[in-house]
Design a protein around this motif. Structure first.
Motif, PDB file in Angstrom:
ATOM      1  N   GLY A  77      -7.402   2.443   6.780  1.00  0.00           N
ATOM      2  CA  GLY A  77      -5.948   2.326   6.797  1.00  0.00           C
ATOM      3  C   GLY A  77      -5.300   2.973   5.584  1.00  0.00           C
ATOM      4  O   GLY A  77      -5.936   3.734   4.841  1.00  0.00           O
ATOM      5  N   LYS A  78      -4.038   2.661   5.368  1.00  0.00           N
ATOM      6  CA  LYS A  78      -3.304   3.186   4.226  1.00  0.00           C
ATOM      7  C   LYS A  78      -3.933   2.657   2.937  1.00  0.00           C
ATOM      8  O   LYS A  78      -3.961   1.457   2.684  1.00  0.00           O
ATOM      9  CB  LYS A  78      -1.830   2.754   4.303  1.00  0.00           C
ATOM     10  CG  LYS A  78      -0.975   3.188   3.130  1.00  0.00           C
ATOM     11  CD  LYS A  78      -0.811   4.698   3.074  1.00  0.00           C
ATOM     12  CE  LYS A  78       0.138   5.104   1.949  1.00  0.00           C
ATOM     13  NZ  LYS A  78       0.294   6.570   1.837  1.00  0.00           N
ATOM     14  N   ALA A  79      -4.437   3.568   2.123  1.00  0.00           N
ATOM     15  CA  ALA A  79      -5.198   3.157   0.937  1.00  0.00           C
ATOM     16  C   ALA A  79      -4.301   2.674  -0.186  1.00  0.00           C
ATOM     17  O   ALA A  79      -4.554   1.660  -0.826  1.00  0.00           O
ATOM     18  CB  ALA A  79      -6.072   4.314   0.456  1.00  0.00           C
ATOM     19  N   ALA A 104       0.835  -1.203   0.000  1.00  0.00           N
ATOM     20  CA  ALA A 104       0.000   0.000   0.000  1.00  0.00           C
ATOM     21  C   ALA A 104       0.866   1.247   0.000  1.00  0.00           C
ATOM     22  O   ALA A 104       0.514   2.272  -0.596  1.00  0.00           O
ATOM     23  CB  ALA A 104      -0.933  -0.005   1.208  1.00  0.00           C
ATOM     24  N   GLU A 105       2.023   1.160   0.660  1.00  0.00           N
ATOM     25  CA  GLU A 105       2.894   2.337   0.787  1.00  0.00           C
ATOM     26  C   GLU A 105       3.582   2.697  -0.529  1.00  0.00           C
ATOM     27  O   GLU A 105       3.760   3.879  -0.835  1.00  0.00           O
ATOM     28  CB  GLU A 105       3.957   2.086   1.869  1.00  0.00           C
ATOM     29  CG  GLU A 105       3.433   2.119   3.296  1.00  0.00           C
ATOM     30  CD  GLU A 105       2.594   0.901   3.649  1.00  0.00           C
ATOM     31  OE1 GLU A 105       1.774   0.980   4.591  1.00  0.00           O
ATOM     32  OE2 GLU A 105       2.744  -0.156   2.969  1.00  0.00           O
ATOM     33  N   LYS A 125     -17.911  -5.729   4.825  1.00  0.00           N
ATOM     34  CA  LYS A 125     -18.186  -4.589   5.695  1.00  0.00           C
ATOM     35  C   LYS A 125     -16.878  -3.946   6.141  1.00  0.00           C
ATOM     36  O   LYS A 125     -16.760  -2.714   6.195  1.00  0.00           O
ATOM     37  CB  LYS A 125     -18.995  -5.012   6.912  1.00  0.00           C
ATOM     38  CG  LYS A 125     -19.420  -3.834   7.795  1.00  0.00           C
ATOM     39  CD  LYS A 125     -20.265  -4.273   8.961  1.00  0.00           C
ATOM     40  CE  LYS A 125     -20.806  -3.052   9.732  1.00  0.00           C
ATOM     41  NZ  LYS A 125     -19.757  -2.116  10.152  1.00  0.00           N
ATOM     42  N   SER A 126     -15.871  -4.775   6.435  1.00  0.00           N
ATOM     43  CA  SER A 126     -14.566  -4.251   6.830  1.00  0.00           C
ATOM     44  C   SER A 126     -13.921  -3.458   5.700  1.00  0.00           C
ATOM     45  O   SER A 126     -13.272  -2.433   5.933  1.00  0.00           O
ATOM     46  CB  SER A 126     -13.641  -5.399   7.253  1.00  0.00           C
ATOM     47  OG  SER A 126     -14.134  -6.055   8.397  1.00  0.00           O
ATOM     48  N   LEU A 127     -14.124  -3.911   4.472  1.00  0.00           N
ATOM     49  CA  LEU A 127     -13.578  -3.175   3.324  1.00  0.00           C
ATOM     50  C   LEU A 127     -14.261  -1.820   3.189  1.00  0.00           C
ATOM     51  O   LEU A 127     -13.601  -0.795   2.936  1.00  0.00           O
ATOM     52  CB  LEU A 127     -13.765  -3.966   2.037  1.00  0.00           C
ATOM     53  CG  LEU A 127     -13.036  -5.298   1.887  1.00  0.00           C
ATOM     54  CD1 LEU A 127     -13.175  -5.810   0.466  1.00  0.00           C
ATOM     55  CD2 LEU A 127     -11.577  -5.183   2.256  1.00  0.00           C
ATOM     56  N   GLN A 186      -7.331  -1.948   0.604  1.00  0.00           N
ATOM     57  CA  GLN A 186      -8.537  -2.757   0.780  1.00  0.00           C
ATOM     58  C   GLN A 186      -8.303  -4.189   0.307  1.00  0.00           C
ATOM     59  O   GLN A 186      -8.752  -5.148   0.945  1.00  0.00           O
ATOM     60  CB  GLN A 186      -9.699  -2.127   0.012  1.00  0.00           C
ATOM     61  CG  GLN A 186     -10.283  -0.889   0.662  1.00  0.00           C
ATOM     62  CD  GLN A 186     -11.294  -0.199  -0.223  1.00  0.00           C
ATOM     63  OE1 GLN A 186     -11.078  -0.020  -1.415  1.00  0.00           O
ATOM     64  NE2 GLN A 186     -12.419   0.197   0.356  1.00  0.00           N
ATOM     65  N   GLU A 187      -7.596  -4.340  -0.808  1.00  0.00           N
ATOM     66  CA  GLU A 187      -7.339  -5.684  -1.321  1.00  0.00           C
ATOM     67  C   GLU A 187      -6.446  -6.484  -0.374  1.00  0.00           C
ATOM     68  O   GLU A 187      -6.667  -7.683  -0.145  1.00  0.00           O
ATOM     69  CB  GLU A 187      -6.704  -5.592  -2.699  1.00  0.00           C
ATOM     70  CG  GLU A 187      -6.440  -6.923  -3.358  1.00  0.00           C
ATOM     71  CD  GLU A 187      -7.682  -7.793  -3.439  1.00  0.00           C
ATOM     72  OE1 GLU A 187      -7.574  -8.975  -3.068  1.00  0.00           O
ATOM     73  OE2 GLU A 187      -8.751  -7.322  -3.837  1.00  0.00           O
TER      74      GLU A 187
END
Length: 290
Positions: free
Chosen positions: A204-206, A104-105, A197-199, A173-174
């Motif tokens: 967090g870091k997108a 993600a970073e 639902k968590s997604l 998210q993935e």
């Protein structure tokens, strides 16, 4: 990308895709951001048209992005009459550069480089003889579903994109989806509904998100999903596409779901191949020629 959906099935997908006979192969080293990429164009034995449309393959994740791994995929689409362009992913096979694991970073930087590679190779493809230079498009798999819209936004040479099992969500998210899917194997309370639902609630870091690019697409796009794909957030991704299509009906995109297919677009039980190559051929004929 470690434990990422697109790593899990990338090798399986290309190994199982078929063994049709390929046509003439032309090789070249294409320069992209000072990095030389080993590139091949495969002309079909029986072209879809007198001058065949072109599919430039956009890799899935992992460091298995070299020629030998993708031969079955290339053969499958060559048999459908496409000219297929493939380049060894930077840092793999005979291409220069360094392979980078996507997080993600770093995803925005990595996909920037990978999309530049796709654009450079596509520009080379358009200069080759015996192809339809007005119909050069992308065939993206898995992680390539993030890279392809970015490449489309950078190049007027690219006229369409077919995306196999490609996410429509952020990288963050993935990664969360993959993490929760793995935990669900041992924690019965973690259901698919709770994962989605968590997604939706993810803060967090997108990382990279291709949805704004898809929303502004002017070239035709076709997403194909497996309904039993446990490697990526299919329901979330197709919902995003449906929302974009409802919000902006002028966007030339569509999607198709094979209900019993896995991430590799094979029947999860019978292992029968879904007709994705034939469906992409028919879609290209419809949107590029009619």
């Amino acid at each position: 990308m470690k434990n990422h959906c697109c790593l899990i099935a990338a090798v399986l997908f290309v190994v199982m895709t078929g063994n049709a006979q390929m046509g003439t192969v032309t090789k070249s080293k294409v320069l992209s951001d000072s990095t030389r990429l080993m590139t091949r164009m495969i002309l079909p034995e029986k072209p879809l048209k007198k001058k065949p449309p072109v599919l430039v393959i956009v890799h899935g994740s992992g460091n298995q992005g070299s020629w030998n791994t993708y031969i079955p995929m290339i053969s499958r689409f060559s048999a459908q009459g496409f000219a297929v362009v493939f380049f060894d992913k930077r840092g793999t096979g005979d291409s220069e550069g360094v392979y980078e694991e996507v997080t993600a970073e770093n995803s925005e930087d990595v996909f920037e480089r990978l999309s530049n590679d796709v654009v450079s190779v596509s520009a080379w493809a358009k200069k080759q003889a015996r192809i339809d230079t007005a119909r050069v498009g992308l065939l993206a798999y898995s992680e390539g579903g993030w890279v392809a819209p970015l490449a489309l936004s950078k190049s007027d040479d690219l006229k369409f994109a077919a995306i196999l099992s490609g996410p429509l969500c952020t990288v963050g998210q993935e990664l969360l989806f993959t993490e929760l899917q793995q935990k669900a194997e041992e924690v019965p309370e973690i259901t698919l509904d709770s994962i989605y639902k968590s997604l939706a609630d993810f803060t967090g870091k997108a990382g990279f998100d291709s949805r704004p690019l898809v929303e502004s697409m002017e070239t035709p796009g076709f997403w194909l999903f497996g309904g039993k794909d446990q490697s990526m957030a299919v329901d979330f991704s197709k919902a995003q596409l449906a929302e974009l299509m409802k919000k902006s009906p002028e966007i030339p995109i569509r999607f198709k779901v094979y209900p019993n297919a896995n991430h590799s677009l094979y029947d999860a039980e019978t292992k029968e191949r879904m007709p994705y190559a034939e469906d992409i051929r028919d879609w290209v004929l419809e949107c590029m020629y009619e």
